[in-house]
Motif scaffolding. Structure first.
Motif, PDB file in Angstrom:
ATOM      1  N   LEU A   1      48.347  87.224  24.684  1.00  0.00           N
ATOM      2  CA  LEU A   1      47.918  86.449  25.848  1.00  0.00           C
ATOM      3  C   LEU A   1      48.850  86.778  27.012  1.00  0.00           C
ATOM      4  O   LEU A   1      50.059  86.576  26.922  1.00  0.00           O
ATOM      5  N   HIS A   2      48.280  87.272  28.110  1.00  0.00           N
ATOM      6  CA  HIS A   2      49.098  87.813  29.199  1.00  0.00           C
ATOM      7  C   HIS A   2      48.939  87.058  30.513  1.00  0.00           C
ATOM      8  O   HIS A   2      47.892  86.483  30.800  1.00  0.00           O
ATOM      9  N   TYR A   3      50.018  87.138  31.343  1.00  0.00           N
ATOM     10  CA  TYR A   3      49.931  86.748  32.752  1.00  0.00           C
ATOM     11  C   TYR A   3      49.175  87.853  33.492  1.00  0.00           C
ATOM     12  O   TYR A   3      49.582  89.008  33.469  1.00  0.00           O
ATOM     13  N   SER A   4      48.112  87.493  34.181  1.00  0.00           N
ATOM     14  CA  SER A   4      47.362  88.514  34.912  1.00  0.00           C
ATOM     15  C   SER A   4      47.973  88.814  36.267  1.00  0.00           C
ATOM     16  O   SER A   4      47.600  89.774  36.928  1.00  0.00           O
ATOM     17  N   SER A   5      48.944  88.003  36.713  1.00  0.00           N
ATOM     18  CA  SER A   5      49.513  88.182  38.051  1.00  0.00           C
ATOM     19  C   SER A   5      50.769  89.039  38.052  1.00  0.00           C
ATOM     20  O   SER A   5      51.366  89.247  39.099  1.00  0.00           O
ATOM     21  N   GLN A   6      51.203  89.535  36.897  1.00  0.00           N
ATOM     22  CA  GLN A   6      52.406  90.346  36.850  1.00  0.00           C
ATOM     23  C   GLN A   6      52.180  91.686  37.539  1.00  0.00           C
ATOM     24  O   GLN A   6      51.195  92.377  37.267  1.00  0.00           O
ATOM     25  N   SER A   7      53.109  92.051  38.434  1.00  0.00           N
ATOM     26  CA  SER A   7      52.979  93.313  39.163  1.00  0.00           C
ATOM     27  C   SER A   7      53.048  94.510  38.215  1.00  0.00           C
ATOM     28  O   SER A   7      52.500  95.572  38.497  1.00  0.00           O
ATOM     29  N   SER A   8      53.720  94.345  37.068  1.00  0.00           N
ATOM     30  CA  SER A   8      53.862  95.447  36.116  1.00  0.00           C
ATOM     31  C   SER A   8      52.669  95.569  35.187  1.00  0.00           C
ATOM     32  O   SER A   8      52.636  96.443  34.325  1.00  0.00           O
ATOM     33  N   GLY A   9      51.678  94.680  35.341  1.00  0.00           N
ATOM     34  CA  GLY A   9      50.519  94.705  34.462  1.00  0.00           C
ATOM     35  C   GLY A   9      50.809  93.973  33.172  1.00  0.00           C
ATOM     36  O   GLY A   9      51.733  93.167  33.073  1.00  0.00           O
TER      37      GLY A   9
ATOM     38  N   VAL B   1      56.055  96.446  25.499  1.00  0.00           N
ATOM     39  CA  VAL B   1      54.796  96.324  24.762  1.00  0.00           C
ATOM     40  C   VAL B   1      53.667  96.385  25.776  1.00  0.00           C
ATOM     41  O   VAL B   1      53.543  95.517  26.642  1.00  0.00           O
ATOM     42  N   ARG B   2      52.837  97.410  25.668  1.00  0.00           N
ATOM     43  CA  ARG B   2      51.719  97.593  26.595  1.00  0.00           C
ATOM     44  C   ARG B   2      50.404  97.505  25.820  1.00  0.00           C
ATOM     45  O   ARG B   2      50.055  98.411  25.083  1.00  0.00           O
ATOM     46  N   THR B   3      49.718  96.402  25.963  1.00  0.00           N
ATOM     47  CA  THR B   3      48.387  96.256  25.370  1.00  0.00           C
ATOM     48  C   THR B   3      47.508  95.490  26.334  1.00  0.00           C
ATOM     49  O   THR B   3      47.990  94.755  27.199  1.00  0.00           O
ATOM     50  N   ALA B   4      46.221  95.653  26.187  1.00  0.00           N
ATOM     51  CA  ALA B   4      45.290  94.965  27.084  1.00  0.00           C
ATOM     52  C   ALA B   4      45.323  93.459  26.878  1.00  0.00           C
ATOM     53  O   ALA B   4      45.154  92.685  27.806  1.00  0.00           O
ATOM     54  N   GLY B   5      45.578  93.039  25.661  1.00  0.00           N
ATOM     55  CA  GLY B   5      45.599  91.601  25.392  1.00  0.00           C
ATOM     56  C   GLY B   5      44.200  91.030  25.253  1.00  0.00           C
ATOM     57  O   GLY B   5      43.221  91.584  25.748  1.00  0.00           O
ATOM     58  N   TRP B   6      44.119  89.892  24.589  1.00  0.00           N
ATOM     59  CA  TRP B   6      42.824  89.254  24.369  1.00  0.00           C
ATOM     60  C   TRP B   6      42.437  88.349  25.531  1.00  0.00           C
ATOM     61  O   TRP B   6      41.268  88.153  25.821  1.00  0.00           O
ATOM     62  N   LEU B   7      43.459  87.818  26.212  1.00  0.00           N
ATOM     63  CA  LEU B   7      43.217  86.926  27.347  1.00  0.00           C
ATOM     64  C   LEU B   7      44.279  87.167  28.403  1.00  0.00           C
ATOM     65  O   LEU B   7      45.466  87.250  28.096  1.00  0.00           O
TER      66      LEU B   7
ATOM     67  N   VAL C   1      52.485  94.003  30.480  1.00  0.00           N
ATOM     68  CA  VAL C   1      53.642  94.610  29.826  1.00  0.00           C
ATOM     69  C   VAL C   1      54.655  93.524  29.488  1.00  0.00           C
ATOM     70  O   VAL C   1      55.026  92.720  30.332  1.00  0.00           O
ATOM     71  N   TRP C   2      55.081  93.503  28.227  1.00  0.00           N
ATOM     72  CA  TRP C   2      56.158  92.608  27.812  1.00  0.00           C
ATOM     73  C   TRP C   2      57.415  93.441  27.610  1.00  0.00           C
ATOM     74  O   TRP C   2      57.405  94.456  26.910  1.00  0.00           O
ATOM     75  N   LYS C   3      58.507  93.008  28.230  1.00  0.00           N
ATOM     76  CA  LYS C   3      59.793  93.678  28.053  1.00  0.00           C
ATOM     77  C   LYS C   3      60.594  92.875  27.032  1.00  0.00           C
ATOM     78  O   LYS C   3      61.014  91.752  27.317  1.00  0.00           O
ATOM     79  N   LEU C   4      60.781  93.435  25.873  1.00  0.00           N
ATOM     80  CA  LEU C   4      61.425  92.739  24.768  1.00  0.00           C
ATOM     81  C   LEU C   4      62.691  93.468  24.329  1.00  0.00           C
ATOM     82  O   LEU C   4      62.849  94.669  24.574  1.00  0.00           O
ATOM     83  N   THR C   5      63.569  92.721  23.691  1.00  0.00           N
ATOM     84  CA  THR C   5      64.787  93.301  23.132  1.00  0.00           C
ATOM     85  C   THR C   5      64.706  93.233  21.609  1.00  0.00           C
ATOM     86  O   THR C   5      64.513  92.157  21.034  1.00  0.00           O
ATOM     87  N   ALA C   6      64.830  94.371  20.968  1.00  0.00           N
ATOM     88  CA  ALA C   6      64.775  94.434  19.508  1.00  0.00           C
ATOM     89  C   ALA C   6      66.069  93.869  18.920  1.00  0.00           C
ATOM     90  O   ALA C   6      67.082  93.753  19.623  1.00  0.00           O
ATOM     91  N   PRO C   7      66.057  93.488  17.632  1.00  0.00           N
ATOM     92  CA  PRO C   7      67.280  92.994  16.985  1.00  0.00           C
ATOM     93  C   PRO C   7      68.453  93.962  17.117  1.00  0.00           C
ATOM     94  O   PRO C   7      69.609  93.555  17.137  1.00  0.00           O
ATOM     95  N   SER C   8      68.162  95.253  17.239  1.00  0.00           N
ATOM     96  CA  SER C   8      69.215  96.259  17.385  1.00  0.00           C
ATOM     97  C   SER C   8      69.808  96.287  18.789  1.00  0.00           C
ATOM     98  O   SER C   8      70.821  96.945  19.030  1.00  0.00           O
ATOM     99  N   GLY C   9      69.163  95.580  19.726  1.00  0.00           N
ATOM    100  CA  GLY C   9      69.592  95.603  21.116  1.00  0.00           C
ATOM    101  C   GLY C   9      68.794  96.573  21.970  1.00  0.00           C
ATOM    102  O   GLY C   9      68.948  96.611  23.202  1.00  0.00           O
ATOM    103  N   GLU C  10      67.943  97.356  21.339  1.00  0.00           N
ATOM    104  CA  GLU C  10      67.116  98.322  22.069  1.00  0.00           C
ATOM    105  C   GLU C  10      66.089  97.593  22.943  1.00  0.00           C
ATOM    106  O   GLU C  10      65.456  96.633  22.512  1.00  0.00           O
TER     107      GLU C  10
END
Length: 301
Positions: free
Chosen positions: A190-198, A213-219, A200-209
């Motif tokens: 489920l995504h914000y449609s107003s994000q300038s980046s589209g 995440v780029r997907t169309a999303g369901w809503l 996209v979720w910017k996440l931090t993995a347990p390793s710190g990386e």
């Protein structure tokens, strides 16, 4: 004689084109203006004015001196106005820019208290999810969440909020819990449609990386509360700040969809235009916000 008064007399003679009108402007006698200008010329050792029976005009040196003197006089006037303003009660129109979710859920409920404390201030709060240019768009202040992009603005930190992936227990039971970031590609997002980046979720993995995440999303919707409602109803996983999901999580309506991920911490700031002087209405509102959010965040709202 007083140096500033001499400057003022000289500048007024230039502005008014003569001693008579300059004397009227200053509310003193013509002879007093003449003495001030003569004293200034004697101190500087230079003739600043060409005097004839018909007109008075600045010499070349006088014109150069006038430019600097006028700046000094303007600065002195602004300094006087500054002291007067700082001692006066906060008043006037206060224009605020704030993200819709934060404004609706956190600012709107407390504005009545602020307006009661400062009855001479009127507030125009603009709710939107875009980045506004404070000065060019005429805003006195904005509430911004996360990393501050414009370093030229002044900022005061109000509190912090966390950001998590949340989903309903029913969704987790039906579709399973994602174990790693790549697993999100097979989930309903489920995504914000107003994000300038589209989407996209910017996440931090347990390793710190740092991952994206780029997907169309369901809503996709341009309102965080609607995304939370969708997550509660089991439609998918939303990536939301704690000031939106905290109560729903406390009530068991949503849970952390990926508790193995590091919790993202975001600062909540009041930002305002640069300058050594902060208008009383802006200072009053910032002080009010600091007090209002003193016991809020990052998860307690």
């Amino acid at each position: 004689m007083d140096r500033l008064t001499e400057m003022e007399a000289f500048a007024n003679v230039v502005d008014q084109g003569g001693f008579t009108d300059a004397a009227k402007k200053m509310g003193i006698s013509k002879s007093a203006v003449s003495k001030h200008v003569s004293s200034l010329e004697a101190r500087l050792g230079a003739r600043l004015l060409n005097r004839t029976t018909r007109r008075v005009s600045p010499t070349e040196i006088g014109l150069a001196y006038y430019d600097r003197a006028r700046r000094v006089l303007n600065d002195a006037g602004e300094a006087d106005a500054l002291v007067t303003s700082m001692q006066s009660a906060p008043s006037g129109l206060l224009r605020i820019s704030v993200a819709t979710d934060f404004g609706v859920n956190l600012l709107s409920p407390i504005l009545s208290e602020f307006l009661s404390d400062f009855p001479d201030i009127t507030v125009n709060m603009v709710l939107n999810n875009r980045y506004v240019e404070l000065i060019s768009e005429g805003f006195d202040l904005a509430i911004r969440i996360g990393e501050l992009e414009d370093s030229s603005l002044r900022a005061r930190k109000l509190t912090e909020t966390t950001k998590r992936l949340v989903a309903s227990p029913g969704y987790i039971q039906k579709f399973g819990r994602p174990q790693k970031i790549d697993d999100l590609n097979t989930h309903k997002l489920l995504h914000y449609s107003s994000q300038s980046s589209g989407n996209v979720w910017k996440l931090t993995a347990p390793s710190g990386e740092k991952r994206q995440v780029r997907t169309a999303g369901w809503l996709s919707v341009n309102d965080g509360q609607s995304l939370l409602n969708a997550a509660i109803s089991g439609l998918g996983i939303a990536y939301l700040p704690s000031y939106l999901y905290a109560q729903a999580m406390e009530e068991g309506l949503v849970e952390d969809a990926m508790p193995t991920l590091p919790v993202e911490m975001l600062g909540v700031y009041a930002v305002y235009p640069p300058g050594r002087f902060t208008q009383p209405k802006v200072r009053a509102f910032i002080d009010f916000l600091v007090h209002a959010f003193a016991d809020k965040g990052p998860t307690e709202w």
